[in-house]
Write a protein that holds these residues in place. Structure first.
Motif, PDB file in Angstrom:
ATOM      1  N   VAL A 141       0.843  -1.199   0.000  1.00  0.00           N
ATOM      2  CA  VAL A 141       0.000   0.000   0.000  1.00  0.00           C
ATOM      3  C   VAL A 141       0.877   1.247   0.000  1.00  0.00           C
ATOM      4  O   VAL A 141       0.605   2.211  -0.717  1.00  0.00           O
ATOM      5  CB  VAL A 141      -0.960  -0.002   1.207  1.00  0.00           C
ATOM      6  CG1 VAL A 141      -1.739   1.313   1.276  1.00  0.00           C
ATOM      7  CG2 VAL A 141      -1.933  -1.170   1.109  1.00  0.00           C
TER       8      VAL A 141
ATOM      9  N   LEU B 211      -5.680   0.722   0.736  1.00  0.00           N
ATOM     10  CA  LEU B 211      -5.695  -0.726   0.512  1.00  0.00           C
ATOM     11  C   LEU B 211      -6.788  -1.136  -0.481  1.00  0.00           C
ATOM     12  O   LEU B 211      -6.534  -1.858  -1.440  1.00  0.00           O
ATOM     13  CB  LEU B 211      -5.879  -1.452   1.851  1.00  0.00           C
ATOM     14  CG  LEU B 211      -5.990  -2.970   1.805  1.00  0.00           C
ATOM     15  CD1 LEU B 211      -4.761  -3.610   1.196  1.00  0.00           C
ATOM     16  CD2 LEU B 211      -6.233  -3.538   3.204  1.00  0.00           C
ATOM     17  N   ALA B 212      -8.010  -0.630  -0.238  1.00  0.00           N
ATOM     18  CA  ALA B 212      -9.135  -1.062  -1.066  1.00  0.00           C
ATOM     19  C   ALA B 212      -8.930  -0.697  -2.541  1.00  0.00           C
ATOM     20  O   ALA B 212      -9.377  -1.419  -3.424  1.00  0.00           O
ATOM     21  CB  ALA B 212     -10.436  -0.454  -0.551  1.00  0.00           C
TER      22      ALA B 212
ATOM     23  N   ALA C   2      -5.732   0.044  -3.877  1.00  0.00           N
ATOM     24  CA  ALA C   2      -4.446  -0.508  -4.312  1.00  0.00           C
ATOM     25  C   ALA C   2      -4.591  -1.908  -4.893  1.00  0.00           C
ATOM     26  O   ALA C   2      -3.883  -2.273  -5.831  1.00  0.00           O
ATOM     27  CB  ALA C   2      -3.459  -0.510  -3.144  1.00  0.00           C
ATOM     28  N   ILE C   3      -5.532  -2.696  -4.353  1.00  0.00           N
ATOM     29  CA  ILE C   3      -5.650  -4.078  -4.838  1.00  0.00           C
ATOM     30  C   ILE C   3      -6.151  -4.125  -6.279  1.00  0.00           C
ATOM     31  O   ILE C   3      -6.041  -5.148  -6.937  1.00  0.00           O
ATOM     32  CB  ILE C   3      -6.563  -4.944  -3.932  1.00  0.00           C
ATOM     33  CG1 ILE C   3      -7.976  -4.367  -3.861  1.00  0.00           C
ATOM     34  CG2 ILE C   3      -5.977  -5.092  -2.544  1.00  0.00           C
ATOM     35  CD1 ILE C   3      -8.940  -5.273  -3.087  1.00  0.00           C
TER      36      ILE C   3
ATOM     37  N   LYS D 292       0.246  -4.247 -10.335  1.00  0.00           N
ATOM     38  CA  LYS D 292      -0.002  -4.355  -8.900  1.00  0.00           C
ATOM     39  C   LYS D 292       1.211  -3.849  -8.138  1.00  0.00           C
ATOM     40  O   LYS D 292       2.349  -4.132  -8.513  1.00  0.00           O
ATOM     41  CB  LYS D 292      -0.269  -5.819  -8.537  1.00  0.00           C
ATOM     42  CG  LYS D 292      -1.487  -6.370  -9.238  1.00  0.00           C
ATOM     43  CD  LYS D 292      -2.169  -7.421  -8.403  1.00  0.00           C
ATOM     44  CE  LYS D 292      -3.438  -7.934  -9.085  1.00  0.00           C
ATOM     45  NZ  LYS D 292      -4.461  -6.897  -9.257  1.00  0.00           N
ATOM     46  N   PRO D 293       0.969  -3.064  -7.079  1.00  0.00           N
ATOM     47  CA  PRO D 293       2.105  -2.606  -6.288  1.00  0.00           C
ATOM     48  C   PRO D 293       2.871  -3.780  -5.698  1.00  0.00           C
ATOM     49  O   PRO D 293       2.266  -4.775  -5.280  1.00  0.00           O
ATOM     50  CB  PRO D 293       1.459  -1.759  -5.195  1.00  0.00           C
ATOM     51  CG  PRO D 293       0.009  -2.080  -5.213  1.00  0.00           C
ATOM     52  CD  PRO D 293      -0.315  -2.578  -6.582  1.00  0.00           C
TER      53      PRO D 293
END
Lengths: 627, 184
Positions: B28, B36-37, B39-40, B45-46
């Motif tokens: 994150v 978080l919500a 970032a996913i 993708k991180p």
């Protein structure tokens, strides 16, 4: 450690809350906000709903970034795990409200059988009406006999296999057709909860869509079953709420009176305490101890129940429960069940306060347990009020700090019956006001407090915006107390509403925000929506209505939100539910479900933006109706 | 240690419960949205810079040690990786990187990983914008701590062990009798 001004302001918008947060800190108390701080950061897997502890092969977690495990040990993927977890939240919430309902059914039966001295049937009219809905003829029967018959019929609703719950007859036909088509018509109250626990056991239902559908059915068994039974029987036993004036905030705790605070959800205990507090012998004892009277005040929904029917003042809502003790003025706090922080008993040990738990199913640390049973409730209530009165002399002067701000006035008691009466006997004037545009629509702003959101700001900001847009707000539970504290529940608050709503409020002498009861009473809102839809011969989802829970925290709120959406009401949640680990489920619940149910969820933590979405939604619904 | 030198993240292996919270927090912290919500859902993708591995019986988080004489720095042909004296960190400049992955091969801990998208390699940057690295902040059991806390904890525990050993070994009188103290 003392708190900085900015810290206090970030925690709550309420004046009394800010004052007593500092008092609590001075007294060395640890409050819900302190405990929230040290829990941070919270577990990301759990926040996303991606952790599963349903069996002992686990615990399992799914990596939301796709690099780590994508399946639990049993093979469940993110969608299955999120759906299972959400299902269990609904089951727990539904079980809680419905078990509350069952307690009331038991009392109703015992009252009818003559085993519950002190309790009476206060609304024979409602008893007869509800009995008729269950196919029980009233003619020639005493209210007692009728009560017993109705109680047995309602007990049947809980466990027995039926095709559908009896109260579904109140639901608009179009809505019932949707439920039948989707296979989510609730059959038995306990049955749907029990089936949810079964389905979410390892290796049973592993289709996330069918799990979610059953979740809706489970929630409907609460909304049109357990909760509705709880509300209807409360009305039968304790009376149908009528508009009543009262006061709210910690200022309602009196320095010169014995203060008894009632906290929890169940009116069975509090009603008996109310009776005992009127007892002349106990009042004489109070005056002998130097007190000017016995003052009852409410917290959370037990408070709302008594407020709605007896007009007792409210000390506060969920996040205020610990702070109420910090006044040093509470001589006794009685708790029953739900939303009672287990920290309360320990906090009370810093003061002279007697903490009493009353339910056979709810015990708490550092509290004395005095069980209430219908057979002996009257005597028990007197015994406890006497203890409270005797405790008045044991107050610790150095720890007392009365609230410096005056209590806020409010009007409560708006049951559907009271609203219909205020409208002159039918809902037609309300429909006319909606048609003319004076009232653009109606929104239920309900739900809890959550320390993740500045206390009461979610409720109050959202509601202010809605009434400015000529949207009538009805509320229950902790949200209702928040609005009352903000001064939105007096007829004069109409000046804060838009011009149309202002006109309606002034004509009827009502506030722009109507208090409809405790959180179990959300079914009153549901009933009102169904009545409107039935009058118009349409479906609930066609009406310009919405619901919002800006600060929700409890599993009960999840069940409520689900029965609202399943009943056709667009619902905005402030606190994100633990579902974001499954983008498929988020999409279904916030978008695709609209096509199935005519309503969907939205998640919007910012109350300003939530208000915008609701106003747009209501405009769209009006447009579709040609208004 | 001068204040400008950043402290390393140390691991108290015995405290790790294997919750992977540090990995999530790391991703994150290195996402575009920071939430978080959201970032996913980001693409690419991180990536995480910390790894919780199962080692023998216990879970163990591992991340770049920011070695002073770092193999990754020594083998880097372009100077994309260098030891920054001011911060005490092994820093990575993507602009000089040619993606040879020599550093990935050289790192004895396996904490430099091939990147994806616009990065050639991915390694711990010790969250330059934060006082506390995201992983340290996220650790619920304080298995991840900064160097100073780690050393303090080690010293105190060791001292406690010494004192306890001395107490159980004998009373002061025993020491006097044997001539170890107070009896020159």
């Amino acid at each position: 450690m003392l708190l900085k001004k900015a810290e206090i302001q970030a925690r709550t918008i309420t004046e009394d809350g800010q004052i007593f947060l500092q008092k609590a800190a001075q007294d060395g108390l640890e409050t819900v906000w302190d405990r929230y701080e040290v829990q941070k950061p919270q577990c990301g897997f759990c926040e996303l709903g991606l952790s599963c502890r349903n069996c002992s092969m686990g615990p399992c977690r799914i990596d939301p970034f796709g690099e780590g495990p994508q399946r639990g040990i049993c093979g469940a993927d993110a969608d299955i795990i999120v759906a299972r977890n959400l299902g269990r939240m609904i089951a727990a919430g539904s079980a809680s409200h419905s078990d509350h309902g069952r307690d009331l059914v038991e009392v109703l039966r015992k009252v009818g059988e003559g085993y519950a001295p002190g309790y009476t049937i206060r609304s024979v009219e409602k008893l007869q009406k509800v009995a008729a809905e269950f196919g029980i003829a009233s003619d020639g029967k005493t209210p007692s006999a009728l009560a017993v018959e109705l109680a047995y019929a309602m007990e049947e609703e809980f466990g027995t296999r039926k095709k559908a719950l009896t109260f579904l007859a109140r639901v608009p036909e179009k809505r019932r057709a949707i439920w039948n088509k989707l296979g989510i018509t609730p059959r038995g109250i306990d049955r749907e909860t029990s089936e949810m626990m079964h389905r979410t056991h390892m290796g049973v239902d592993n289709d996330w869509q069918s799990l979610l559908l059953h979740g809706l059915r489970n929630a409907l068994s609460d909304g049109w079953g357990g909760s509705l039974i709880a509300t209807e029987i409360s009305d039968i036993l304790f009376g149908i709420p009528q508009p009543v004036t009262s006061e709210v905030n910690l200022g309602v705790l009196k320095e010169d009176q014995v203060n008894i605070v009632l906290h929890g959800h169940n009116p069975i205990v509090s009603e008996m305490i109310y009776e005992a507090a009127q007892d002349s012998e106990l009042l004489a004892l109070a005056s002998q101890k130097g007190a000017k009277g016995i003052n009852l005040a409410g917290l959370c929904c037990t408070g709302n129940e008594l407020l709605m029917r007896r007009g007792i003042p409210m000390a506060g809502n969920h996040l205020m429960t610990e702070l109420a003790l910090s006044t040093g003025l509470v001589d006794m706090m009685l708790v029953d069940y739900q939303c009672i922080m287990p920290s309360l008993g320990e906090i009370a040990t810093c003061y002279h306060t007697l903490m009493i738990s009353t339910s056979d199913k709810a015990k708490y640390p550092h509290m004395a347990h005095h069980e209430f049973h219908p057979e002996t409730a009257q005597a028990k209530a007197r015994e406890l009020v006497r203890l409270a009165v005797e405790n008045y002399a044991r107050r610790i002067p150095a720890k007392i700090q009365p609230a410096p701000n005056a209590p806020t006035r409010m009007l409560a008691g708006f049951s559907v019956e009271a609203i219909v009466a205020a409208l002159g006997g039918s809902v037609t004037p309300l429909i006319e006001a909606i048609k003319s545009g004076d009232i653009q629509g109606a929104v239920g702003v309900v739900g809890c407090n959550n320390p993740k959101i500045q206390h009461d700001s979610g409720h109050v900001t959202l509601t202010r915006r809605l009434i400015q847009n000529d949207i009538l707000v009805v509320d229950t539970g902790c949200a209702a107390v928040a609005h009352a504290k903000a001064g939105l529940k007096v007829p004069e608050a109409a000046t804060q509403a838009g011009p149309g709503l202002q006109r309606v409020c002034k004509a009827l002498g009502i506030p722009p925000v109507l208090h409809m009861g405790s959180c179990v009473d959300n079914v009153r809102i549901l009933n009102l929506a169904a009545t409107l839809a039935n009058t118009l011969g349409t479906d609930i989802s066609d009406l310009p209505l919405a619901a919002a829970a800006p600060e929700w925290y409890s599993e009960k709120a999840v069940s409520i939100a689900c029965y609202a959406v399943a009943s056709g009401v667009f619902t905005v949640l402030g606190t994100p539910p633990p579902i974001f680990g499954s983008p498929k489920i988020v999409k279904l619940l916030t978008e695709d479900i609209e096509g199935l149910l005519g309503a969907s969820f939205a998640v919007e933590p910012d109350p300003e933006k939530a208000a915008e979405r609701i106003v747009n939604h209501i405009r769209q619904k009006r447009k579709a109706l040609g208004l | 240690m001068p204040e400008s030198i950043r402290e390393r993240v140390m691991v108290r292996f015995e405290r790790c419960v294997g919750c992977h919270s540090c990995e999530l927090a790391c991703r994150v912290a290195h996402s575009r949205s920071g939430s978080l919500a959201v970032a996913i859902l980001e693409e690419p993708k991180p990536k995480r810079r910390i790894f919780v591995e199962q080692a023998a019986e216990s879970p163990a988080p591992f991340l770049c040690r920011h070695c002073e004489d770092a193999p990754c720095v020594r083998c880097c042909p372009t100077g994309a990786l260098r030891f920054d004296e001011a911060s005490g960190l092994v820093v990575y400049g993507v602009d000089r990187c040619i993606g040879c992955h020599a550093c990935v091969m050289a790192c004895p801990f396996g904490v430099i990983q091939p990147g994806a998208g616009d990065l050639f390699v991915v390694k711990c940057d010790r969250c330059p914008d934060r006082d506390l690295p995201a992983c340290v902040e996220a650790c619920p059991t304080k298995a991840l701590v900064l160097e100073r806390d780690f050393l303090l904890d080690r010293r105190r525990r060791t001292v406690r062990r010494f004192v306890e050993a001395a107490r159980t070994a004998g009373t002061e009188a025993d020491f006097v009798a044997t001539g170890s103290i107070g009896n020159p």
